[in-house]
Design a protein around this motif. Structure first.
Motif, PDB file in Angstrom:
ATOM      1  N   LEU A 176       0.843  -1.194   0.000  1.00  0.00           N
ATOM      2  CA  LEU A 176       0.000   0.000   0.000  1.00  0.00           C
ATOM      3  C   LEU A 176       0.883   1.251   0.000  1.00  0.00           C
ATOM      4  N   ASN A 177       1.910   1.222   0.814  1.00  0.00           N
ATOM      5  CA  ASN A 177       2.796   2.396   0.866  1.00  0.00           C
ATOM      6  C   ASN A 177       3.558   2.587  -0.438  1.00  0.00           C
ATOM      7  N   LYS A 178       3.925   1.490  -1.102  1.00  0.00           N
ATOM      8  CA  LYS A 178       4.603   1.624  -2.406  1.00  0.00           C
ATOM      9  C   LYS A 178       3.683   2.356  -3.368  1.00  0.00           C
TER      10      LYS A 178
ATOM     11  N   LYS B  61       2.533   8.592  -5.447  1.00  0.00           N
ATOM     12  CA  LYS B  61       1.816   9.875  -5.400  1.00  0.00           C
ATOM     13  C   LYS B  61       2.352  10.738  -4.266  1.00  0.00           C
ATOM     14  N   GLU B  62       3.560  10.405  -3.844  1.00  0.00           N
ATOM     15  CA  GLU B  62       4.253  11.173  -2.794  1.00  0.00           C
ATOM     16  C   GLU B  62       3.501  11.234  -1.471  1.00  0.00           C
ATOM     17  N   MET B  63       2.896  10.110  -1.113  1.00  0.00           N
ATOM     18  CA  MET B  63       2.230  10.040   0.190  1.00  0.00           C
ATOM     19  C   MET B  63       2.691   8.763   0.868  1.00  0.00           C
ATOM     20  N   ARG B  64       2.573   8.738   2.168  1.00  0.00           N
ATOM     21  CA  ARG B  64       2.802   7.475   2.883  1.00  0.00           C
ATOM     22  C   ARG B  64       2.053   7.476   4.211  1.00  0.00           C
TER      23      ARG B  64
ATOM     24  N   THR C  25      -6.801   7.871  -2.853  1.00  0.00           N
ATOM     25  CA  THR C  25      -5.721   7.039  -3.388  1.00  0.00           C
ATOM     26  C   THR C  25      -5.758   5.644  -2.757  1.00  0.00           C
ATOM     27  N   MET C  26      -6.109   5.598  -1.489  1.00  0.00           N
ATOM     28  CA  MET C  26      -6.233   4.283  -0.846  1.00  0.00           C
ATOM     29  C   MET C  26      -7.377   3.492  -1.482  1.00  0.00           C
ATOM     30  N   GLU C  27      -8.441   4.196  -1.811  1.00  0.00           N
ATOM     31  CA  GLU C  27      -9.568   3.543  -2.486  1.00  0.00           C
ATOM     32  C   GLU C  27      -9.116   2.970  -3.835  1.00  0.00           C
ATOM     33  N   GLU C  28      -8.300   3.753  -4.554  1.00  0.00           N
ATOM     34  CA  GLU C  28      -7.794   3.297  -5.875  1.00  0.00           C
ATOM     35  C   GLU C  28      -6.990   2.013  -5.683  1.00  0.00           C
ATOM     36  N   PHE C  29      -6.138   1.998  -4.654  1.00  0.00           N
ATOM     37  CA  PHE C  29      -5.312   0.823  -4.373  1.00  0.00           C
ATOM     38  C   PHE C  29      -6.222  -0.397  -4.125  1.00  0.00           C
ATOM     39  N   MET C  30      -7.280  -0.149  -3.360  1.00  0.00           N
ATOM     40  CA  MET C  30      -8.177  -1.262  -3.038  1.00  0.00           C
ATOM     41  C   MET C  30      -8.968  -1.693  -4.263  1.00  0.00           C
ATOM     42  N   GLY C  31      -9.377  -0.700  -5.069  1.00  0.00           N
ATOM     43  CA  GLY C  31     -10.137  -0.987  -6.277  1.00  0.00           C
ATOM     44  C   GLY C  31      -9.309  -1.740  -7.308  1.00  0.00           C
ATOM     45  N   ALA C  32      -7.979  -1.581  -7.226  1.00  0.00           N
ATOM     46  CA  ALA C  32      -7.103  -2.256  -8.205  1.00  0.00           C
ATOM     47  C   ALA C  32      -6.961  -3.742  -7.891  1.00  0.00           C
ATOM     48  N   GLY C  33      -7.763  -4.200  -6.924  1.00  0.00           N
ATOM     49  CA  GLY C  33      -7.763  -5.630  -6.658  1.00  0.00           C
ATOM     50  C   GLY C  33      -6.772  -6.020  -5.580  1.00  0.00           C
TER      51      GLY C  33
END
Ligand SMILES: Cc1ncc(COP(=O)(O)O)c(C=O)c1O
Length: 358
Positions: A306-308, A313-316, A348-356
């Motif tokens: 998730l952090n990668k 997007k320059e967040m962690r 962005t976390m939602e995008e990560f989760m949506g990407a499966g």
């Protein structure tokens, strides 16, 4: 500006970073005395105190040690429901004190109700308590605990760690009857690490005068002699004090109450997001931190993956602390972070989760 949703060190505004580049001045000079005086005056507003505020070239742990060395000859009680309280306990033990503890589970607060039985007739010189446990995102009810401690043992000094809350949550040192409130620069104050702030009551300082072996560097009696001349015993962290001076103006311009509300609304947003997603929060309702939210990782996300993703997007964000690593993750919302930054993170976390991956 990259966004560190980690509980310190947090992002520092470029203007504040720039303030560190002012030219050096001798610390034994009128210019430094003026600087020190104005910084101390402004800092008092953060603690809501008429007492003194010391500045130490140290991180927060340094002042945890100062509390133990100055306010305890023998007997101290430490309230423990997280990693940073556990550290304070270790600091007290390693300084050779006789240390008792009140323990609560890490996901439970220390409550005023635990105090009378533990303190009555025990003659503790000090009680040590962490306000905002950064390891768990739990905020202990300091006002109520302090009031219970005062009632049952009026001479016991009350020392509170506000490392991850001062400047983000209202602390009322004098009103709550606290004797030492300590904090450090790299969290809600949004400064680089390396500076610790400690407000100390008159009665605590009087007590310190009778405590032997206070050491040298964190001897608050020595620091007070110098403070009365708007100075410090050893060379101060000059650049950090420049930055603090500048940042305190920015904080006061925002307005302390506005700043506290901003922290509260960011915490509410993150908590609501987690609950809406069917996740649970580590801290119980009523004791949830306004500066860092700990979410149970019930879906088993790989936090480093998730952090990668976030780093692109320059967040962690932060993994769970110590034994909670992998089992929880922490989203800090402190310092200069704004609600819109939090929205961007959650999206962005939602995008990560949506990407499966989620
Ligand atoms: C609540 C709390 N207390 C103490 C500390 C130790 O502070 P420092 O790392 O500034 O020494 C931390 C650090 O994260 C903290 O969160």
């Amino acid at each position: 500006m990259p966004h560190m949703f980690v509980p310190g060190p947090v992002d520092v505004d470029p203007e504040v970073l720039q303030a560190q580049t002012l030219a050096m001045i001798p610390h034994r000079s009128k210019e430094f005395e003026t600087l020190y005086r104005q910084v101390e005056e402004k800092s008092r507003l953060l603690f809501n105190t008429d007492f003194r505020v010391f500045l130490a070239a140290a991180s927060g742990s340094g002042l945890q040690e100062a509390a133990v060395r100055n306010f305890v000859k023998e007997k101290v009680l430490v309230c423990i429901n997280g990693a940073f309280a556990e550290r304070w306990y270790e600091v007290a033990v390693s300084n050779g004190k006789q240390v008792d503890r009140i323990d609560a589970a890490w996901d439970q607060p220390i409550t005023a109700g635990m105090i009378p039985e533990k303190m009555r007739g025990k003659g503790y010189e000090s009680i040590l308590l962490v306000h905002n446990e950064t390891s768990t995102g739990l905020q202990n009810p300091v006002k109520e605990i302090a009031s219970a401690a005062r009632e049952v043992s009026p001479n016991t000094l009350i020392c509170v760690d506000t490392v991850s809350s001062l400047g983000g949550v209202k602390i009322e040192m004098d009103e709550w009857g606290l004797d030492m409130v300590l904090s450090s620069s790299q969290k809600c104050l949004a400064l680089p690490p390396g500076l610790a702030l400690g407000a100390v009551s008159d009665r605590a300082l009087e007590y310190a005068q009778g405590v032997p072996d206070r050491g040298w560097y964190f001897d608050l009696v020595r620091m007070e002699k110098h403070r009365l001349k708007d100075s410090t015993p050893a060379t101060p962290a000059m650049s950090l004090i420049y930055a603090l001076d500048y940042q305190l103006d920015r904080i006061l311009n925002e307005g302390l109450e506005n700043r506290y509300k901003r922290h509260e609304s960011m915490s509410k947003r993150v908590q609501d997001w987690a609950l809406d997603r069917g996740l649970s929060l580590f801290a119980p309702e009523g004791f949830r931190s306004h500066t860092v939210t700990t979410v149970k990782n019930e879906k088993g996300w790989d936090i480093s993956e998730l952090n990668k993703y976030l780093l692109q997007k320059e967040m962690r964000i932060a993994n769970g602390y110590g034994p909670l690593k992998g089992k929880t993750f922490r989203i800090a919302h402190m310092g200069e972070t704004k609600l819109e930054d939090v929205e961007r993170l959650l999206q962005t976390m939602e995008e990560f989760m949506g990407a499966g991956t989620g």
